[in-house]
Design a protein around this motif. Structure first.
Motif, PDB file in Angstrom:
ATOM      1  N   LEU A   1     -58.212 -43.442  35.632  1.00 56.17           N
ATOM      2  CA  LEU A   1     -59.259 -43.865  36.566  1.00 56.17           C
ATOM      3  C   LEU A   1     -58.878 -43.520  38.003  1.00 56.17           C
ATOM      4  O   LEU A   1     -59.712 -43.043  38.777  1.00 56.17           O
ATOM      5  N   ALA A   2     -57.628 -43.760  38.359  1.00 56.70           N
ATOM      6  CA  ALA A   2     -57.162 -43.440  39.712  1.00 56.70           C
ATOM      7  C   ALA A   2     -57.225 -41.940  39.966  1.00 56.70           C
ATOM      8  O   ALA A   2     -57.646 -41.497  41.044  1.00 56.70           O
ATOM      9  N   GLU A   3     -56.813 -41.149  38.981  1.00 54.53           N
ATOM     10  CA  GLU A   3     -56.877 -39.695  39.125  1.00 54.53           C
ATOM     11  C   GLU A   3     -58.326 -39.243  39.282  1.00 54.53           C
ATOM     12  O   GLU A   3     -58.638 -38.398  40.130  1.00 54.53           O
ATOM     13  N   HIS A   4     -59.219 -39.815  38.491  1.00 57.15           N
ATOM     14  CA  HIS A   4     -60.638 -39.456  38.558  1.00 57.15           C
ATOM     15  C   HIS A   4     -61.201 -39.764  39.942  1.00 57.15           C
ATOM     16  O   HIS A   4     -61.903 -38.944  40.535  1.00 57.15           O
ATOM     17  N   GLN A   5     -60.883 -40.941  40.475  1.00 64.98           N
ATOM     18  CA  GLN A   5     -61.354 -41.321  41.806  1.00 64.98           C
ATOM     19  C   GLN A   5     -60.806 -40.382  42.875  1.00 64.98           C
ATOM     20  O   GLN A   5     -61.521 -39.988  43.800  1.00 64.98           O
ATOM     21  N   MET A   6     -59.536 -40.008  42.750  1.00 67.98           N
ATOM     22  CA  MET A   6     -58.930 -39.103  43.722  1.00 67.98           C
ATOM     23  C   MET A   6     -59.608 -37.735  43.680  1.00 67.98           C
ATOM     24  O   MET A   6     -59.906 -37.149  44.719  1.00 67.98           O
ATOM     25  N   LEU A   7     -59.880 -37.241  42.478  1.00 69.51           N
ATOM     26  CA  LEU A   7     -60.519 -35.932  42.347  1.00 69.51           C
ATOM     27  C   LEU A   7     -61.948 -35.966  42.884  1.00 69.51           C
ATOM     28  O   LEU A   7     -62.384 -35.009  43.539  1.00 69.51           O
ATOM     29  N   GLU A   8     -62.668 -37.046  42.635  1.00 72.25           N
ATOM     30  CA  GLU A   8     -64.016 -37.163  43.185  1.00 72.25           C
ATOM     31  C   GLU A   8     -63.975 -37.186  44.710  1.00 72.25           C
ATOM     32  O   GLU A   8     -64.822 -36.585  45.372  1.00 72.25           O
ATOM     33  N   ALA A   9     -62.988 -37.864  45.263  1.00 74.09           N
ATOM     34  CA  ALA A   9     -62.841 -37.887  46.721  1.00 74.09           C
ATOM     35  C   ALA A   9     -62.542 -36.488  47.258  1.00 74.09           C
ATOM     36  O   ALA A   9     -63.039 -36.100  48.318  1.00 74.09           O
ATOM     37  N   ARG A  10     -61.748 -35.724  46.505  1.00 75.66           N
ATOM     38  CA  ARG A  10     -61.440 -34.353  46.931  1.00 75.66           C
ATOM     39  C   ARG A  10     -62.702 -33.514  47.023  1.00 75.66           C
ATOM     40  O   ARG A  10     -62.816 -32.635  47.876  1.00 75.66           O
ATOM     41  N   LEU A  11     -63.661 -33.762  46.121  1.00 72.20           N
ATOM     42  CA  LEU A  11     -64.914 -33.009  46.167  1.00 72.20           C
ATOM     43  C   LEU A  11     -65.686 -33.270  47.456  1.00 72.20           C
ATOM     44  O   LEU A  11     -66.486 -32.442  47.873  1.00 72.20           O
ATOM     45  N   GLY A  12     -65.436 -34.400  48.089  1.00 72.98           N
ATOM     46  CA  GLY A  12     -66.070 -34.715  49.360  1.00 72.98           C
ATOM     47  C   GLY A  12     -65.401 -34.057  50.553  1.00 72.98           C
ATOM     48  O   GLY A  12     -65.918 -34.106  51.666  1.00 72.98           O
TER      49      GLY A  12
END
Length: 52
Positions: free
Chosen positions: A12-23
């Motif tokens: 979940l933490a990795e997923h959130q970090m990757l989504e933030a990277r898309l921003g």
């Protein structure tokens, strides 16, 4: 603590970090990194969808 809980929290933490990277607009200047981030999000999606 169940080891699976810890692993799911990590995913979940990795997923959130990757989504933030898309921003981050600078990511779009690096096609290879954008592809890596997108592919990893695609890999994580089934586990995240099943968990949430």
């Amino acid at each position: 603590m169940d080891p699976n809980d810890s692993r799911m929290r990590d995913l979940l933490a990795e997923h959130q970090m990757l989504e933030a990277r898309l921003g981050d607009r600078s990511l779009y200047a690096d096609a290879a990194e954008l592809r890596r981030v997108s592919e990893r999000l695609t890999e994580l999606h089934p586990a995240i969808a099943a968990y949430t």
